[in-house]
Write a protein that holds these residues in place. Structure first.
Motif, PDB file in Angstrom:
ATOM      1  N   CYS A 181       0.822  -1.219   0.000  1.00 53.36           N
ATOM      2  CA  CYS A 181       0.000   0.000   0.000  1.00 53.36           C
ATOM      3  C   CYS A 181       0.852   1.263   0.000  1.00 53.36           C
ATOM      4  N   MET A 182       2.013   1.255   0.664  1.00 59.46           N
ATOM      5  CA  MET A 182       2.847   2.452   0.648  1.00 59.46           C
ATOM      6  C   MET A 182       3.304   2.780  -0.765  1.00 59.46           C
ATOM      7  N   ASN A 183       3.594   1.751  -1.566  1.00 57.25           N
ATOM      8  CA  ASN A 183       3.932   1.968  -2.970  1.00 57.25           C
ATOM      9  C   ASN A 183       2.744   2.568  -3.716  1.00 57.25           C
ATOM     10  N   ILE A 190       2.698  11.070  -6.386  1.00 56.34           N
ATOM     11  CA  ILE A 190       3.520  11.541  -7.509  1.00 56.34           C
ATOM     12  C   ILE A 190       2.614  11.965  -8.671  1.00 56.34           C
ATOM     13  N   ALA A 191       1.511  11.228  -8.851  1.00 55.79           N
ATOM     14  CA  ALA A 191       0.606  11.496  -9.975  1.00 55.79           C
ATOM     15  C   ALA A 191      -0.153  12.806  -9.832  1.00 55.79           C
ATOM     16  N   LYS A 339       3.954   3.510 -12.742  1.00 51.17           N
ATOM     17  CA  LYS A 339       4.319   2.145 -12.373  1.00 51.17           C
ATOM     18  C   LYS A 339       5.370   1.591 -13.326  1.00 51.17           C
ATOM     19  N   LEU A 340       5.225   1.881 -14.613  1.00 52.75           N
ATOM     20  CA  LEU A 340       6.210   1.431 -15.597  1.00 52.75           C
ATOM     21  C   LEU A 340       7.585   1.999 -15.280  1.00 52.75           C
ATOM     22  N   ILE A 341       7.643   3.269 -14.906  1.00 53.60           N
ATOM     23  CA  ILE A 341       8.921   3.914 -14.608  1.00 53.60           C
ATOM     24  C   ILE A 341       9.539   3.392 -13.309  1.00 53.60           C
ATOM     25  N   HIS A 342       8.710   3.227 -12.275  1.00 48.34           N
ATOM     26  CA  HIS A 342       9.216   2.923 -10.939  1.00 48.34           C
ATOM     27  C   HIS A 342       9.318   1.434 -10.624  1.00 48.34           C
TER      28      HIS A 342
END
Length: 471
Positions: A181-183, A190-191, A339-342
């Motif tokens: 959940c923290m992710n 960030i969004a 999500k793709l980046i991180h």
């Protein structure tokens, strides 16, 4: 209402009379046959009413005598005061205190009242291990390949199915999986924010959320809360012109354990949508309800896609698995890009295993036992506190979750208590960790997710003795 669930309503009405003092401690409850006749239900259904009350530790049976209201000493302890944070932004983290407390994670020589996760002793570890093996066998290439960016289809489908219980009406395509959940919360922030923006958070608030906001260069405004109903909506309204985003834990917030009333959730969703302020909802604790029914979420009232709903199994099933998700509403494309980046991908085997566990029905079976254990723990903790802690101690009345908030008389400094307790192999979470302001120094959070033993009771007694010494 379906016949099968009539007993929930009847049990809820009796439970409310017990909790509000209409039915007194030790008072005889109606017999099974009397309840059956009064409500026009079968004897078996009437028995289920009493089983439900027993599961909540509100009723107890006595052979040849019937059912009676259980001793409720914990209800006699006063509630903590409503919080009154200053209406100013602050970024002053108590880093030394937070780092000291969290450095004790994983230490088996300590009684970890400080870490808000369930003990492995009350989790279905053997069944989870089997699911991991099965997932390895069933996934292509043994789970070594990247899974789709949006996440494991089985897990997303089950999250969507489970949302029906709180009227979320999600579809699998609405859900994105994350590494805990923290992710999920980090991706949401960030969004929808940039450094220098202002975020509104409940006060007190989980330290990890405070640290996350500060690390992202956000200014934090803490909002007043009541220990039973949660965030003060009037206080939030006054802050609206100043904030860019709001992050709330409306269901069984840690550390207070309150459940925000549905009408408040609905009003907040409408209010923030009117101002076009995104609401990030952390629903990590939503499945740990002590009442029969799972509470609704803010997302239940979201008609504009303005609520980014986040959840996980970190507090209910497997903290170390790091399985979480987001239903990001109108922010879906931004979240997928981030999500793709991180991360590129979640952990295929683990997410498949948890998806299978949810689909099999084992999760719901585990939750029934898990919630009963936690509620009984809360009552045992509260009884120990009423017996052994300093006069004037106040405690929260969590309606679910893993936390118990303790408020001592103001002259007791819980940072000092933490240092003394650690020498006795006891770790607590001092209240100053849960704020960026100069408050809660006389409070602490205790985790109720430890298996109850005689030794645990003695540790609480020892903690009370140490607190009295500081007085």
């Amino acid at each position: 209402m379906k016949k099968n669930f009539i007993y929930h309503e009847i049990a809820g009405n009796i439970a409310n009379k017990i909790k509000t003092g209409v039915l007194k401690e030790g008072e005889r409850l109606p017999s099974v046959r009397m309840l059956s006749k009064e409500h026009g239900i079968s004897v078996n259904t009437a028995k289920r009413v009493f089983l439900e009350l027993e599961a909540q530790s509100l009723a107890q049976s006595k052979p040849q005598s019937g059912y009676f209201v259980s001793p409720l000493s914990y209800l006699k302890l006063p509630l903590p005061e409503a919080s009154k944070p200053l209406p100013i932004t602050n970024n002053k983290e108590p880093n030394d205190l937070i780092n000291g407390v969290y450095s004790t994670m994983g230490r088996h020589d300590l009684t970890l009242f400080s870490i808000g996760v369930p003990s492995g002793n009350i989790l279905p570890l053997a069944k989870l291990k089997k699911e991991i093996v099965l997932a390895t066998r069933s996934l292509k290439e043994g789970g070594t390949e990247y899974e789709p960016l949006q996440g494991n289809i089985k897990l997303r489908r089950m999250v969507a199915v489970r949302s029906l219980a709180w009227e979320g009406w999600l579809k699998e395509d609405d859900v994105i999986t994350t590494n805990g959940c923290m992710n999920a919360l980090a991706l949401c922030l960030i969004a929808v924010t940039k450094p220098g923006d202002t975020i509104a958070l409940e006060s007190p608030c989980y330290p990890g959320i405070l640290q996350l906001a500060v690390s992202m260069g956000l200014h934090v405004l803490e909002v007043a809360t009541h220990p039973v109903s949660g965030i003060d909506i009037d206080a939030l309204k006054k802050l609206l012109p100043k904030i860019n985003v709001c992050l709330l834990v409306p269901n069984f917030n840690t550390p207070l354990g309150y459940c925000m009333p549905d009408k408040n959730k609905k009003e907040i969703v409408s209010l923030l949508a009117e101002y076009d302020i995104p609401l990030i909802e952390d629903d990590t604790y939503g499945d740990i309800h002590f009442d029969p029914e799972r509470p609704k979420c803010c997302k239940s009232f979201d008609t504009d896609g303005n609520v980014l709903w986040c959840g996980s199994v970190s507090k209910t099933l497997a903290p170390g698995y790091r399985v979480g998700w987001i239903a990001p509403g109108k922010y879906k494309e931004q979240i997928l890009k981030l999500k793709l980046i991180h991360a590129i991908s979640s952990t295929s085997i683990i997410h498949e295993a948890v998806g299978n566990f949810l689909m099999s029905g084992r999760y719901d079976n585990h939750l029934r036992h898990f919630r009963k254990t936690l509620q009984e723990n809360y009552q045992r903790y509260a009884l120990a506190i009423s017996l052994y802690f300093p006069e004037g101690t106040k405690i929260s009345r969590p309606q679910g979750g893993l936390a118990l908030w303790v408020e001592f008389p103001k002259h007791i400094d819980t940072a000092e208590l933490y240092n003394y307790a650690l020498k006795k192999q006891i770790s607590i979470a001092p209240g100053r960790m849960f704020t960026l302001q100069n408050q809660f120094q006389h409070c602490m959070r205790l985790c109720i997710g430890l298996p109850w033993t005689e030794d645990l009771g003695l540790k609480l007694k020892q903690l009370g003795t140490l607190a009295k010494m500081l007085g």
